[in-house]
Design a protein around this motif. Structure first.
Motif, PDB file in Angstrom:
ATOM      1  N   TYR A  60      54.908  74.410  55.255  1.00 21.85           N
ATOM      2  CA  TYR A  60      55.762  74.091  56.405  1.00 21.85           C
ATOM      3  C   TYR A  60      55.567  75.100  57.541  1.00 21.85           C
ATOM      4  N   LEU A  61      55.384  76.353  57.164  1.00 19.74           N
ATOM      5  CA  LEU A  61      55.338  77.422  58.163  1.00 19.74           C
ATOM      6  C   LEU A  61      53.957  77.649  58.758  1.00 19.74           C
ATOM      7  N   GLU A  62      52.929  77.074  58.151  1.00 17.78           N
ATOM      8  CA  GLU A  62      51.558  77.359  58.564  1.00 17.78           C
ATOM      9  C   GLU A  62      51.345  77.215  60.071  1.00 17.78           C
ATOM     10  N   PRO A  63      51.735  76.095  60.702  1.00 13.39           N
ATOM     11  CA  PRO A  63      51.496  76.002  62.152  1.00 13.39           C
ATOM     12  C   PRO A  63      52.304  77.019  62.960  1.00 13.39           C
ATOM     13  N   THR A  80      60.542  88.810  43.735  1.00 14.34           N
ATOM     14  CA  THR A  80      59.360  88.907  42.882  1.00 14.34           C
ATOM     15  C   THR A  80      58.055  88.822  43.670  1.00 14.34           C
ATOM     16  N   GLY A  81      58.148  88.601  44.980  1.00 11.92           N
ATOM     17  CA  GLY A  81      56.954  88.619  45.817  1.00 11.92           C
ATOM     18  C   GLY A  81      56.199  87.312  45.900  1.00 11.92           C
ATOM     19  N   HIS A  82      56.856  86.183  45.571  1.00 13.67           N
ATOM     20  CA  HIS A  82      56.145  84.898  45.613  1.00 13.67           C
ATOM     21  C   HIS A  82      55.647  84.577  47.024  1.00 13.67           C
ATOM     22  N   PHE A  83      56.503  84.745  48.029  1.00 18.46           N
ATOM     23  CA  PHE A  83      56.073  84.439  49.392  1.00 18.46           C
ATOM     24  C   PHE A  83      55.260  85.591  49.984  1.00 18.46           C
ATOM     25  N   THR A  84      55.494  86.806  49.476  1.00 21.09           N
ATOM     26  CA  THR A  84      54.737  87.962  49.966  1.00 21.09           C
ATOM     27  C   THR A  84      53.245  87.746  49.769  1.00 21.09           C
ATOM     28  N   ARG A  85      52.864  87.130  48.668  1.00 18.21           N
ATOM     29  CA  ARG A  85      51.439  86.868  48.412  1.00 18.21           C
ATOM     30  C   ARG A  85      50.854  85.952  49.488  1.00 18.21           C
ATOM     31  N   HIS A  86      51.683  85.011  49.957  1.00 20.95           N
ATOM     32  CA  HIS A  86      51.239  84.117  51.026  1.00 20.95           C
ATOM     33  C   HIS A  86      50.979  84.924  52.306  1.00 20.95           C
ATOM     34  N   LEU A  87      51.830  85.900  52.585  1.00 22.90           N
ATOM     35  CA  LEU A  87      51.652  86.746  53.775  1.00 22.90           C
ATOM     36  C   LEU A  87      50.434  87.658  53.620  1.00 22.90           C
ATOM     37  N   LEU A  88      50.226  88.166  52.408  1.00 28.34           N
ATOM     38  CA  LEU A  88      49.085  89.048  52.157  1.00 28.34           C
ATOM     39  C   LEU A  88      47.760  88.335  52.387  1.00 28.34           C
ATOM     40  N   ASP A  89      47.734  87.024  52.156  1.00 23.87           N
ATOM     41  CA  ASP A  89      46.515  86.253  52.356  1.00 23.87           C
ATOM     42  C   ASP A  89      46.116  86.192  53.833  1.00 23.87           C
ATOM     43  N   LYS A  90      47.073  86.446  54.738  1.00 21.54           N
ATOM     44  CA  LYS A  90      46.805  86.377  56.173  1.00 21.54           C
ATOM     45  C   LYS A  90      46.462  87.775  56.696  1.00 21.54           C
ATOM     46  N   ARG A  95      48.917  92.641  60.097  1.00 23.12           N
ATOM     47  CA  ARG A  95      48.381  93.953  59.736  1.00 23.12           C
ATOM     48  C   ARG A  95      49.448  94.839  59.084  1.00 23.12           C
ATOM     49  N   ARG A  96      50.703  94.509  59.341  1.00 20.53           N
ATOM     50  CA  ARG A  96      51.788  95.266  58.729  1.00 20.53           C
ATOM     51  C   ARG A  96      52.825  94.305  58.150  1.00 20.53           C
ATOM     52  N   ILE A  97      53.170  94.499  56.887  1.00 18.66           N
ATOM     53  CA  ILE A  97      54.174  93.687  56.205  1.00 18.66           C
ATOM     54  C   ILE A  97      55.285  94.615  55.731  1.00 18.66           C
ATOM     55  N   ILE A  98      56.481  94.407  56.263  1.00 18.74           N
ATOM     56  CA  ILE A  98      57.638  95.228  55.898  1.00 18.74           C
ATOM     57  C   ILE A  98      58.486  94.448  54.903  1.00 18.74           C
ATOM     58  N   LEU A  99      58.672  95.004  53.724  1.00 22.64           N
ATOM     59  CA  LEU A  99      59.471  94.347  52.687  1.00 22.64           C
ATOM     60  C   LEU A  99      60.812  95.067  52.577  1.00 22.64           C
ATOM     61  N   LEU A 100      61.887  94.358  52.921  1.00 21.83           N
ATOM     62  CA  LEU A 100      63.231  94.924  52.848  1.00 21.83           C
ATOM     63  C   LEU A 100      63.975  94.281  51.678  1.00 21.83           C
ATOM     64  N   HIS A 114      52.990  98.188  47.459  1.00 20.29           N
ATOM     65  CA  HIS A 114      52.734  99.282  48.411  1.00 20.29           C
ATOM     66  C   HIS A 114      51.572 100.158  47.923  1.00 20.29           C
ATOM     67  N   SER A 115      51.519 100.391  46.618  1.00 16.95           N
ATOM     68  CA  SER A 115      50.422 101.211  46.065  1.00 16.95           C
ATOM     69  C   SER A 115      49.075 100.522  46.234  1.00 16.95           C
ATOM     70  N   LEU A 116      49.081  99.185  46.120  1.00 21.29           N
ATOM     71  CA  LEU A 116      47.835  98.430  46.277  1.00 21.29           C
ATOM     72  C   LEU A 116      47.408  98.341  47.739  1.00 21.29           C
ATOM     73  N   TYR A 117      48.400  98.263  48.652  1.00 19.77           N
ATOM     74  CA  TYR A 117      48.109  98.137  50.090  1.00 19.77           C
ATOM     75  C   TYR A 117      48.905  99.202  50.849  1.00 19.77           C
ATOM     76  N   PRO A 118      48.581 100.473  50.688  1.00 19.55           N
ATOM     77  CA  PRO A 118      49.413 101.559  51.237  1.00 19.55           C
ATOM     78  C   PRO A 118      49.533 101.546  52.760  1.00 19.55           C
ATOM     79  N   GLU A 119      48.501 101.106  53.460  1.00 20.27           N
ATOM     80  CA  GLU A 119      48.540 101.103  54.921  1.00 20.27           C
ATOM     81  C   GLU A 119      49.184  99.841  55.474  1.00 20.27           C
ATOM     82  N   ARG A 120      49.131  98.775  54.697  1.00 25.23           N
ATOM     83  CA  ARG A 120      49.559  97.479  55.210  1.00 25.23           C
ATOM     84  C   ARG A 120      50.980  97.110  54.788  1.00 25.23           C
TER      85      ARG A 120
END
Length: 454
Positions: A60-63, A80-90, A95-100, A114-120
């Motif tokens: 739904y959000l792709e466009p 659990t990060g289900h949607f976070t994986r969708h954001l990581l694919d982009k 370039r920056r993903i903030i998880l609150l 964060h350990s896997l993607y420390p800068e992002r």
């Protein structure tokens, strides 16, 4: 033999118990027990339940994600990060993903990201949904909780491009009221820029924020007017409520309730919507005049049946003829999103349009009520009122100053969140419409103590 009603209640209880057992079996490895075993009337914090739901939402959000020029996205309660994986694919876009995250349970898994993607990927624990409470606490002790929580958010000028995209599922009416107050008083989130939000929200809240006066005075209120003046908004899709945790309890309409027509609209869904502060907001209303606009609307909508001319003449005597004899031509409004089909919008909600200072209500007379005006017409009326030479010496400014003083000296969380308490008609019914989980027993106990002490 059990009576028919007793048999129905027993069957419903057995079904509910079975559903909870199945839910617990499916999700117990990922989610804490309190999200699986207790239904809530209207939970403020909601979590995407599984990867299939995240994939549907992503489609739904792709466009909309593609159109966004942001390179920063904030996800509220990623769980659990289900949607976070969708954001990581982009990777090329965000370039920056903030998880609150507000719950301790999910923090170890998010820290792994964060350990896997420390800068992002940046991870913060905090309750963004109850941001207004942090504002209150900072006000009380001079703290910096809000700025600490938003430390990773990029800063941009308000009339610049949006500074970030916020995604989440929020069922708290107080959260949406705080966003409005943040824009009006230039505090909290919108001090950092004009962020765009894509949120899943309960249908009654969306209808309340985006309705027209055709729905009736009970739902069309000052908050509806303010939201539509301040934000452009777009309905994206309906998403099944069962795709989110915790589960929502069934709403039972009370006898004589005036809200059945709204509460019965899509209770099995959440609405996925996008809204952004208008880029030209400060051109329409200078920042220093926003509190006056807020007070003008709140005060006159204490009753939506208030008549315009008699009310305004209390502040500026003899102003009625100026409104009745209006030589100016009204400027038509245009849809904010021309490709959006009004027929596909939820019932009672309105299409987002441009806002104008020359959108005059046709044929104002002494009987015209504030509730007859649309949001843009209300802004036009305020603009007229603001430009009258008597404005600077009017009693309106004294009333505004008194209201802001009460706001500044508020020592109660709820009064701070509401701004200044200006009770509107049928407030109890509106609370029923937008009810959420709250510490009702504590409130009841407090009332009991007060009564006992007196």
């Amino acid at each position: 033999m059990l009576p028919r009603r007793c048999s129905w209640i027993l069957a419903r209880c057995l079904y509910s118990t079975k559903a909870k057992r199945e839910l617990k079996t499916r999700y117990s490895g990922e989610f804490p027990e309190k999200l699986l075993t207790r239904k809530q009337k209207a939970p403020a914090h909601m979590y995407i339940a599984n990867s299939e739901a995240a994939q549907r939402i992503g489609q739904y959000l792709e466009p909309h994600l593609h159109q966004s020029g942001c390179d920063t996205v904030m996800e509220l309660n990623p769980g659990t990060g289900h949607f976070t994986r969708h954001l990581l694919d982009k990777e090329t876009q965000f370039r920056r993903i903030i998880l609150l995250e507000s719950m301790d349970h999910f923090m170890p898994r998010l820290q792994e990201l964060h350990s896997l993607y420390p800068e992002r990927v940046k991870v913060q624990q905090g309750d963004f949904v109850n941001l207004w409470k942090l504002v209150y606490m900072d006000k009380m002790d001079g703290g910096s909780r809000v700025m600490d929580l938003l430390n990773d958010v990029p800063r941009k000028a308000f009339n610049d491009d949006v500074n970030m995209l916020v995604f989440g599922a929020v069922g708290s009416y107080h959260f949406y009221k705080h966003l409005i107050n943040s824009l009006i008083f230039q505090t909290s989130l919108y001090n950092l820029g004009r962020c765009e939000m894509i949120l899943a929200m309960p249908p009654p809240i969306y209808i309340h924020l985006t309705c027209t006066n055709e729905i009736g005075y009970l739902i069309y209120r000052a908050t509806s007017i303010l939201f539509q003046i301040l934000y452009k908004h777009q309905f994206i899709a309906k998403v099944p409520r069962e795709d989110f945790l915790p589960m929502q309890s069934n709403y039972t309409l009370t006898k004589g309730s005036k809200l059945g027509k709204v509460r019965s609209i899509n209770p099995e869904y959440l609405y996925l919507v996008k809204f952004t502060p208008r880029r030209n907001l400060h051109e329409l209303v200078p920042p220093q005049d926003l509190p006056a606009l807020w007070f003008f609307i709140k005060q006159n909508f204490v009753s939506r049946r208030n008549r315009i001319i008699p009310n305004l003449e209390k502040w500026v005597p003899g102003c009625g003829p100026r409104l009745i004899i209006n030589p100016h031509k009204s400027e038509p409004l245009q849809p904010t999103y021309p490709d959006e089909s009004p027929e596909k919008l939820p019932q009672y909600s309105s299409q987002s349009t441009t806002i104008s200072l020359r959108n005059y209500y046709p044929g104002i007379n002494i009987y015209t009520q504030f509730g007859d005006l649309g949001p843009s017409q209300m802004l036009t009326l305020f603009s007229q009122f603001r430009q009258w030479p008597e404005y600077a010496e009017s009693s309106f400014l004294a009333s505004l100053e008194n209201a802001l003083l009460k706001l500044e000296t508020a020592t109660d969380e709820q009064n701070l969140e509401d701004g200044v308490t200006l009770p509107e008609e049928d407030d109890a019914d509106t609370e029923e419409l937008l009810e959420e989980e709250s510490p009702a027993p504590a409130a009841t106990a407090a009332k009991g103590r007060k009564k006992a002490s007196s």
